[in-house]
Enzyme design. Structure first.
Site, mmCIF file in Angstrom:
data_model
loop_
_atom_site.group_PDB
_atom_site.id
_atom_site.type_symbol
_atom_site.label_atom_id
_atom_site.label_comp_id
_atom_site.label_asym_id
_atom_site.label_seq_id
_atom_site.Cartn_x
_atom_site.Cartn_y
_atom_site.Cartn_z
ATOM 1 N N CYS A 12 1.470 -10.963 -8.901
ATOM 2 C CA CYS A 12 1.852 -9.741 -9.618
ATOM 3 C C CYS A 12 3.369 -9.623 -9.592
ATOM 4 O O CYS A 12 4.021 -10.089 -8.658
ATOM 5 C CB CYS A 12 1.158 -8.505 -9.053
ATOM 6 S SG CYS A 12 1.839 -7.810 -7.559
ATOM 7 N N CYS B 155 -0.105 -10.025 -3.749
ATOM 8 C CA CYS B 155 -0.034 -8.998 -4.777
ATOM 9 C C CYS B 155 0.258 -7.697 -4.037
ATOM 10 O O CYS B 155 0.014 -7.608 -2.830
ATOM 11 C CB CYS B 155 -1.364 -8.921 -5.523
ATOM 12 S SG CYS B 155 -1.229 -8.133 -7.123
ATOM 13 N N CYS C 130 9.903 -10.345 0.768
ATOM 14 C CA CYS C 130 8.756 -10.854 1.524
ATOM 15 C C CYS C 130 9.151 -11.118 2.962
ATOM 16 O O CYS C 130 10.326 -11.315 3.266
ATOM 17 C CB CYS C 130 8.251 -12.163 0.912
ATOM 18 S SG CYS C 130 7.545 -11.998 -0.728
#
Length: 175
Positions: free
Chosen positions: A88, A12, A96
């Site tokens: 989220c 998140c 990422c």
């Protein structure tokens, strides 16, 4: 039956509420099969007190929970992740790190309980709802015969879990 213990990372943005709760839920409910971790792209540096209150009231572990960067899991020597789940919508849309070993990924977005407005009771109710949605998803995940499913079937199941009750309005295919 495989004796492999799977490493799971919940992501998140702030790593203060949803991912923290998911880590605690899987830590207890998946003990012996899964190692649970959580992190954030821009960690807040502290765990939301309402997340801790709700977890404790449901008898889930709150020890060792801390807000941390996902960078901790992308360095040499970090645990190899088998699964990475974004909880989220913001984290799902971010770039990422490259996770070693190509873990299975899915987006399990739910609304941010920390953004709830109103009285303390209304805010706590938002955390209880988030806990319930996460617990349902994690229970479904933990019940999967992970070791015996082929990668495509497993990926399909992971995406379906993310579309369950409480799914946030934004849809992202994977982390």
């Amino acid at each position: 039956m495989s004796d492999h213990i799977f490493n799971v990372l919940f992501l998140c943005t702030g790593n203060s509420a949803r991912s923290i709760m998911a880590e605690s839920i899987l830590r207890r409910d998946g003990a012996g099969r899964f190692n649970a971790h959580s992190a954030g792209s821009f960690p807040k540096g502290g765990v939301n007190p309402l997340a801790v209150k709700v977890l404790a009231s449901m008898d889930y572990p709150t020890d060792d929970l801390r807000s941390k960067s996902w960078d901790e899991f992308a360095v040499p020597g970090a645990p190899h992740m088998d699964f990475v789940f974004t909880v989220c919508d913001d984290a799902a849309g971010e770039v990422c790190p490259i996770w070693p070993g190509q873990p299975m990924t899915a987006h399990w977005g739910i609304e941010d309980p920390a953004a709830a407005q109103g009285t303390e009771i209304q805010k706590e109710a938002a955390f209880v709802a988030a806990f319930r949605y996460l617990k349902n998803r994690i229970s479904t995940f933990a019940a999967l015969p992970v070791a015996s499913l082929d990668r495509l079937s497993l990926q399909t199941h992971l995406h379906e879990i993310g579309r369950g009750d409480g799914a946030s309005s934004a849809r992202h295919p994977a982390a």
